[in-house]
Design a protein around this motif. Sequence first.
Motif, PDB file in Angstrom:
ATOM      1  N   VAL A   1       0.851  -1.200   0.000  1.00  0.00           N
ATOM      2  CA  VAL A   1       0.000   0.000   0.000  1.00  0.00           C
ATOM      3  C   VAL A   1       0.885   1.249   0.000  1.00  0.00           C
ATOM      4  CG1 VAL A   1      -1.716   1.344   1.289  1.00  0.00           C
ATOM      5  CG2 VAL A   1      -1.915  -1.159   1.157  1.00  0.00           C
ATOM      6  N   MET A   2       0.599   2.144  -0.919  1.00  0.00           N
ATOM      7  CA  MET A   2       1.372   3.394  -1.002  1.00  0.00           C
ATOM      8  C   MET A   2       0.515   4.460  -1.672  1.00  0.00           C
ATOM      9  SD  MET A   2       4.097   2.414  -4.051  1.00  0.00           S
ATOM     10  CE  MET A   2       4.455   0.762  -3.470  1.00  0.00           C
ATOM     11  N   SER A   3       1.049   5.653  -1.752  1.00  0.00           N
ATOM     12  CA  SER A   3       0.289   6.727  -2.396  1.00  0.00           C
ATOM     13  C   SER A   3       0.396   6.607  -3.904  1.00  0.00           C
ATOM     14  CB  SER A   3       0.841   8.088  -1.959  1.00  0.00           C
ATOM     15  OG  SER A   3       2.086   8.308  -2.598  1.00  0.00           O
ATOM     16  N   ALA A   4      -0.525   7.274  -4.579  1.00  0.00           N
ATOM     17  CA  ALA A   4      -0.493   7.270  -6.040  1.00  0.00           C
ATOM     18  C   ALA A   4       0.796   7.904  -6.554  1.00  0.00           C
ATOM     19  CB  ALA A   4      -1.711   8.008  -6.586  1.00  0.00           C
ATOM     20  N   THR A   5       1.242   8.920  -5.869  1.00  0.00           N
ATOM     21  CA  THR A   5       2.494   9.580  -6.292  1.00  0.00           C
ATOM     22  C   THR A   5       3.668   8.609  -6.187  1.00  0.00           C
ATOM     23  OG1 THR A   5       1.571  11.620  -5.397  1.00  0.00           O
ATOM     24  CG2 THR A   5       3.927  11.616  -5.918  1.00  0.00           C
ATOM     25  N   GLN A   6       3.712   7.858  -5.090  1.00  0.00           N
ATOM     26  CA  GLN A   6       4.776   6.850  -4.974  1.00  0.00           C
ATOM     27  C   GLN A   6       4.651   5.799  -6.082  1.00  0.00           C
ATOM     28  OE1 GLN A   6       3.737   5.946  -0.855  1.00  0.00           O
ATOM     29  NE2 GLN A   6       5.825   6.498  -0.192  1.00  0.00           N
ATOM     30  N   ALA A   7       3.422   5.343  -6.330  1.00  0.00           N
ATOM     31  CA  ALA A   7       3.216   4.307  -7.361  1.00  0.00           C
ATOM     32  C   ALA A   7       3.582   4.826  -8.745  1.00  0.00           C
ATOM     33  CB  ALA A   7       1.775   3.826  -7.328  1.00  0.00           C
ATOM     34  N   ALA A   8       3.412   6.124  -8.949  1.00  0.00           N
ATOM     35  CA  ALA A   8       3.709   6.696 -10.275  1.00  0.00           C
ATOM     36  C   ALA A   8       5.180   6.544 -10.635  1.00  0.00           C
ATOM     37  CB  ALA A   8       3.288   8.166 -10.315  1.00  0.00           C
ATOM     38  N   ALA A   9       6.010   6.333  -9.621  1.00  0.00           N
ATOM     39  CA  ALA A   9       7.454   6.203  -9.874  1.00  0.00           C
ATOM     40  C   ALA A   9       7.800   4.922 -10.646  1.00  0.00           C
ATOM     41  CB  ALA A   9       8.222   6.255  -8.550  1.00  0.00           C
ATOM     42  N   PHE A  10       6.873   3.957 -10.672  1.00  0.00           N
ATOM     43  CA  PHE A  10       7.160   2.719 -11.404  1.00  0.00           C
ATOM     44  C   PHE A  10       7.108   2.896 -12.926  1.00  0.00           C
ATOM     45  CE2 PHE A  10       5.571   1.004  -7.317  1.00  0.00           C
ATOM     46  CZ  PHE A  10       6.668   0.217  -6.980  1.00  0.00           C
ATOM     47  N   PHE A  11       6.522   3.979 -13.370  1.00  0.00           N
ATOM     48  CA  PHE A  11       6.273   4.153 -14.809  1.00  0.00           C
ATOM     49  C   PHE A  11       7.493   4.761 -15.491  1.00  0.00           C
ATOM     50  CE2 PHE A  11       2.240   3.710 -12.850  1.00  0.00           C
ATOM     51  CZ  PHE A  11       1.395   3.172 -13.778  1.00  0.00           C
TER      52      PHE A  11
ATOM     53  N   GLU B   1      -7.454 -10.221 -27.753  1.00  0.00           N
ATOM     54  CA  GLU B   1      -6.886 -11.225 -28.665  1.00  0.00           C
ATOM     55  C   GLU B   1      -5.547 -10.743 -29.238  1.00  0.00           C
ATOM     56  OE1 GLU B   1      -7.204 -14.537 -29.181  1.00  0.00           O
ATOM     57  OE2 GLU B   1      -9.239 -14.373 -29.973  1.00  0.00           O
ATOM     58  N   GLN B   2      -5.503  -9.479 -29.584  1.00  0.00           N
ATOM     59  CA  GLN B   2      -4.265  -8.947 -30.153  1.00  0.00           C
ATOM     60  C   GLN B   2      -3.164  -8.886 -29.097  1.00  0.00           C
ATOM     61  OE1 GLN B   2      -4.912  -5.444 -32.503  1.00  0.00           O
ATOM     62  NE2 GLN B   2      -6.423  -6.457 -33.793  1.00  0.00           N
ATOM     63  N   LEU B   3      -3.522  -8.531 -27.877  1.00  0.00           N
ATOM     64  CA  LEU B   3      -2.520  -8.533 -26.806  1.00  0.00           C
ATOM     65  C   LEU B   3      -1.947  -9.937 -26.622  1.00  0.00           C
ATOM     66  CD1 LEU B   3      -4.217  -6.330 -24.069  1.00  0.00           C
ATOM     67  CD2 LEU B   3      -2.146  -5.788 -25.377  1.00  0.00           C
ATOM     68  N   ARG B   4      -2.823 -10.919 -26.686  1.00  0.00           N
ATOM     69  CA  ARG B   4      -2.399 -12.308 -26.486  1.00  0.00           C
ATOM     70  C   ARG B   4      -1.362 -12.725 -27.522  1.00  0.00           C
ATOM     71  NH1 ARG B   4      -7.471 -14.392 -26.403  1.00  0.00           N
ATOM     72  NH2 ARG B   4      -7.675 -13.857 -24.211  1.00  0.00           N
ATOM     73  N   SER B   5      -1.505 -12.207 -28.734  1.00  0.00           N
ATOM     74  CA  SER B   5      -0.519 -12.576 -29.757  1.00  0.00           C
ATOM     75  C   SER B   5       0.591 -11.520 -29.874  1.00  0.00           C
ATOM     76  CB  SER B   5      -1.210 -12.818 -31.105  1.00  0.00           C
ATOM     77  OG  SER B   5      -1.916 -11.684 -31.514  1.00  0.00           O
ATOM     78  N   GLY B   6       0.652 -10.622 -28.898  1.00  0.00           N
ATOM     79  CA  GLY B   6       1.803  -9.705 -28.838  1.00  0.00           C
ATOM     80  C   GLY B   6       1.763  -8.573 -29.844  1.00  0.00           C
ATOM     81  N   THR B   7       0.558  -8.224 -30.317  1.00  0.00           N
ATOM     82  CA  THR B   7       0.434  -7.146 -31.285  1.00  0.00           C
ATOM     83  C   THR B   7      -0.372  -6.002 -30.684  1.00  0.00           C
ATOM     84  OG1 THR B   7       0.105  -8.912 -32.871  1.00  0.00           O
ATOM     85  CG2 THR B   7      -0.137  -6.673 -33.695  1.00  0.00           C
ATOM     86  N   PRO B   8       0.034  -4.768 -30.741  1.00  0.00           N
ATOM     87  CA  PRO B   8       1.336  -4.327 -31.241  1.00  0.00           C
ATOM     88  C   PRO B   8       2.434  -4.448 -30.185  1.00  0.00           C
ATOM     89  CG  PRO B   8      -0.034  -2.436 -30.689  1.00  0.00           C
ATOM     90  CD  PRO B   8      -0.846  -3.642 -30.398  1.00  0.00           C
ATOM     91  N   SER B   9       2.087  -4.398 -28.889  1.00  0.00           N
ATOM     92  CA  SER B   9       3.142  -4.511 -27.885  1.00  0.00           C
ATOM     93  C   SER B   9       2.553  -5.117 -26.622  1.00  0.00           C
ATOM     94  CB  SER B   9       3.728  -3.133 -27.569  1.00  0.00           C
ATOM     95  OG  SER B   9       2.692  -2.251 -27.182  1.00  0.00           O
ATOM     96  N   ARG B  10       3.403  -5.592 -25.730  1.00  0.00           N
ATOM     97  CA  ARG B  10       2.918  -6.221 -24.498  1.00  0.00           C
ATOM     98  C   ARG B  10       2.698  -5.162 -23.417  1.00  0.00           C
ATOM     99  NH1 ARG B  10       2.463 -11.461 -24.192  1.00  0.00           N
ATOM    100  NH2 ARG B  10       2.967 -12.501 -26.149  1.00  0.00           N
ATOM    101  N   ILE B  11       1.872  -5.518 -22.457  1.00  0.00           N
ATOM    102  CA  ILE B  11       1.544  -4.596 -21.366  1.00  0.00           C
ATOM    103  C   ILE B  11       2.709  -4.554 -20.359  1.00  0.00           C
ATOM    104  CG2 ILE B  11      -0.035  -4.135 -19.441  1.00  0.00           C
ATOM    105  CD1 ILE B  11      -1.449  -3.827 -22.045  1.00  0.00           C
ATOM    106  N   ASP B  12       3.206  -3.359 -20.079  1.00  0.00           N
ATOM    107  CA  ASP B  12       4.223  -3.224 -19.029  1.00  0.00           C
ATOM    108  C   ASP B  12       3.572  -3.145 -17.649  1.00  0.00           C
ATOM    109  OD1 ASP B  12       6.675  -3.077 -20.652  1.00  0.00           O
ATOM    110  OD2 ASP B  12       5.727  -1.289 -21.499  1.00  0.00           O
ATOM    111  N   ILE B  13       2.669  -2.212 -17.492  1.00  0.00           N
ATOM    112  CA  ILE B  13       2.010  -2.043 -16.188  1.00  0.00           C
ATOM    113  C   ILE B  13       0.487  -2.062 -16.365  1.00  0.00           C
ATOM    114  CG2 ILE B  13       1.714  -0.543 -14.163  1.00  0.00           C
ATOM    115  CD1 ILE B  13       4.456   0.544 -14.555  1.00  0.00           C
ATOM    116  N   ALA B  14      -0.169  -2.848 -15.518  1.00  0.00           N
ATOM    117  CA  ALA B  14      -1.628  -2.832 -15.476  1.00  0.00           C
ATOM    118  C   ALA B  14      -2.068  -2.027 -14.266  1.00  0.00           C
ATOM    119  CB  ALA B  14      -2.173  -4.259 -15.378  1.00  0.00           C
ATOM    120  N   VAL B  15      -3.049  -1.161 -14.457  1.00  0.00           N
ATOM    121  CA  VAL B  15      -3.622  -0.380 -13.359  1.00  0.00           C
ATOM    122  C   VAL B  15      -5.100  -0.758 -13.273  1.00  0.00           C
ATOM    123  CG1 VAL B  15      -3.998   1.902 -12.388  1.00  0.00           C
ATOM    124  CG2 VAL B  15      -2.037   1.508 -13.893  1.00  0.00           C
ATOM    125  N   ILE B  16      -5.465  -1.418 -12.186  1.00  0.00           N
ATOM    126  CA  ILE B  16      -6.779  -2.047 -12.128  1.00  0.00           C
ATOM    127  C   ILE B  16      -7.528  -1.583 -10.881  1.00  0.00           C
ATOM    128  CG2 ILE B  16      -7.995  -4.274 -12.063  1.00  0.00           C
ATOM    129  CD1 ILE B  16      -6.268  -3.950 -14.577  1.00  0.00           C
TER     130      ILE B  16
END
Lengths: 496, 496
Positions: free
Chosen positions: A15-25, A115-130
Amino acid sequence: MIRQRIRQPALADKVMSATQAAAFFKNGMTIGMSGFTRAGDAKAMPRALAERARTEELRFTVITGASLGNGSDGLMAEAGLLARRLPFQVDPTLRNRINAGEVMFIDQHLSETAEQLRSGTPSRIDIAVIEAVAISEDGIIPTMSVGNSASFVQQAQQIIIELNLSVPLALEGLHDIYLPAARPERQPIPLTRADQRIGGAAIPFDPARIAAIVITETPDSPSNILPPDDETRAIAGHVIKFLECEVEAGRLSHDLAPLQAGIGTIANAVLHGLTDSPFRNLTMYSEVLQDSAIELLDSGQLAFASASSITLSSAMNQRFLANLDKYRDKLVLRPQEISNHPELVRRLGIIGLNTALEFDIYGNVNSTHVGGTHMMNGIGGSGDFARNGQLSIFVSKSVAKDGRISSVVPMVSHVDHSEHDVDVLVTEWGLADLRGLAPRERAPLVIEHCTHPDYRPQLRDYFERASRAGGHTPHLLGEALSWHAHYAQRKTMRMD
Amino acid sequence: MIRQRIRQPALADKVMSATQAAAFFKNGMTIGMSGFTRAGDAKAMPRALAERARTEELRFTVITGASLGNGSDGLMAEAGLLARRLPFQVDPTLRNRINAGEVMFIDQHLSETAEQLRSGTPSRIDIAVIEAVAISEDGIIPTMSVGNSASFVQQAQQIIIELNLSVPLALEGLHDIYLPAARPERQPIPLTRADQRIGGAAIPFDPARIAAIVITETPDSPSNILPPDDETRAIAGHVIKFLECEVEAGRLSHDLAPLQAGIGTIANAVLHGLTDSPFRNLTMYSEVLQDSAIELLDSGQLAFASASSITLSSAMNQRFLANLDKYRDKLVLRPQEISNHPELVRRLGIIGLNTALEFDIYGNVNSTHVGGTHMMNGIGGSGDFARNGQLSIFVSKSVAKDGRISSVVPMVSHVDHSEHDVDVLVTEWGLADLRGLAPRERAPLVIEHCTHPDYRPQLRDYFERASRAGGHTPHLLGEALSWHAHYAQRKTMRMD
């Protein structure tokens, strides 16, 4: 309190602040964000990232379910965060950037992104924000939409959870998370009824990938649909009468077939109109549920509703959340790949009801481009349903801008749905059933049934002259788009 | 001999001449005829009916699998037999009647005709005319195509069998007849691999509905595809290099994914080109197999081919029929509803390869309408595969009519496949991979990679000026279709 929401104790120290989490990007990343039609969107991270972008170069590819609430798309666009954006949006600021060529927008069928993400088109997800109601022993419990969240979580290197305390824990159990396996091991999707559950209640995840948990309390933005008016009521009346005739002719049963309705005022009004219809025991298999779906559940006419998102007005949202127990057995939220999947849309025989910006005398529909060039929102799921469903109905008011624009034109300025995918066209003036008709048979129906009387003489004249020139689909190419050009120059499509 | 072909003795007295069988037809009927791309079409009845139409008013709705051989469509059109015709055709005489507005042609996705018949739209089949190898204890054994025959037989009030003695009995066992149940009882289609069999070898029928059995010996018309030339070889080279890159990038496995290839010279040439490729253990899941498929089976590169029809040149047809035992385990013919079904196309992840008449700088494809008005053949199955498949590739030569027509234009004059459904465009000059790109990014690729050099300056000029005018999809509506108008007036799209 928090222990009810984070049930994997090892995650508590994330658990952290949004500002702290933003540092991962990092600049150039591909971000997958929850959110589908103002529901279940991440609320804190878009703001925190926009803040960071004030002082450093930070540009992303941002993929969502569909549109976002809370002005997040506008904020991110203004901050210059959005290099690329897919698959849908509705934000005025972002729209302007897209149309200026500053944000590269990829307008996609909503069933296809996962479906396109699954086949790696155009690029893979680095960070998911859910956004989540809770992190249970089994996984992430989404809030008011599922969208592409399960696919983002499955693929992302790092996961940031926005735990929204304003959303009641009672939402747990509403979701049904099922994703098709990668090919070639893929099996049939075992869903044969709209009310069936085929997966688990939570999105499974790898705890090692959780980078941050951010606590929020911001509610979803309320939906901004307009109440029914005389025209939308007339449209609803035509659609309901048509469906009654289909039942009478034996082509549909008394409970019709699972209904899909696109986002927006007109589709909502048509569904609202069903409360006055003779239909009972209806089901919805749609991508989004609006106020009208809850009304139909309350009236008892709708037996079950399946979707990927619930977006409601403030009043309806309060009523819904306060009475969740009443709706629990009548609702399910699925990944949008499943709500819009061609396999299921064809199997269930969906009746699709979507909104057109404009359509032409041969049944081609423009859902996206104002004047053929400027993006409004995006095609959304309309193509998934129109192509693969049992019945494809497009609705529109016959005119816009106080009558200066006709929604019925000789040739649409952009085609999202070709004549092959459009069964029925409806405006407040009437309905044209195009099934089984050749183009030359469709045009008189569209002109006489759907067009505003002010524009009928112009369209008749065009069609008559084009027909004399010949062809399966008669056109005068030099004039076909002249109504749009005329509007651009003189602010009216009226030629007189 | 006949007893081998008619194995239900009670049916033997139904054998009669085509002229006698023609007496069952009444003016205004809806007729379902076997036949898909010159293969497995009824040969005797179209002639007999055209003969009858000389002396009396006789007009039908004729529904087939796809196109017919033996000039039947032309004969029927000339005789005035065709009031309505669906879902596909390639006949020059019929084409002229369609474009003159004399025959109402309904151009349909080939997976949808059976579905629409099932729900009674637009009308039910009165008489089915089905070419067969034999009538076995289990049902009707089709010849070189299945098409919509199983649906016609299921629904027709009366059935006329054309028993074609020129087709070897050894074809028995090649077909796999499975039809989805009516909704809402429909279950998932249990097919998960192209080489799987999910039904029976014969079309079940009600013997009481057999009105006539007509004996014929006319072979299928040979396919009329042209041999590969420098341009089609170049197109094949670009496609194969692209597929190799996809394998290298890990987006496709070494045996690719099931391939679909549209009818015609260019698609055939691309498949032919695969014989020089490094790919092995390939499969096809297509609507039609041409000479190239047999070549690839012979070379060992193609492990299995599934389709709804086999249409071959004379020489290849002889070779095929003489060596049926060799191909028996490597081929299956299915109803076109199954070969083209959205459920299966998405599940299997089909790579679709189809031919464009023209495409535009943003990736919209015209497959059907010459000059935006005149029907060429029809959309066929291209929409089933392009919308729902994994990869949608469209191929075309860059110019036609000795360079006077550019196949790449500012805006297509008719849209069959919208930008949402087109992944890759290819001409002899090169390939444009449009996946994940916004319209403004696609245009330069399409112009520089696919356009004939003679037309690149014109297109660059258009795109630059349109971009300055703004929009997500920049266009100058007054000019967008001017290349077609210029050709109509001056017989060239060159503006200088």
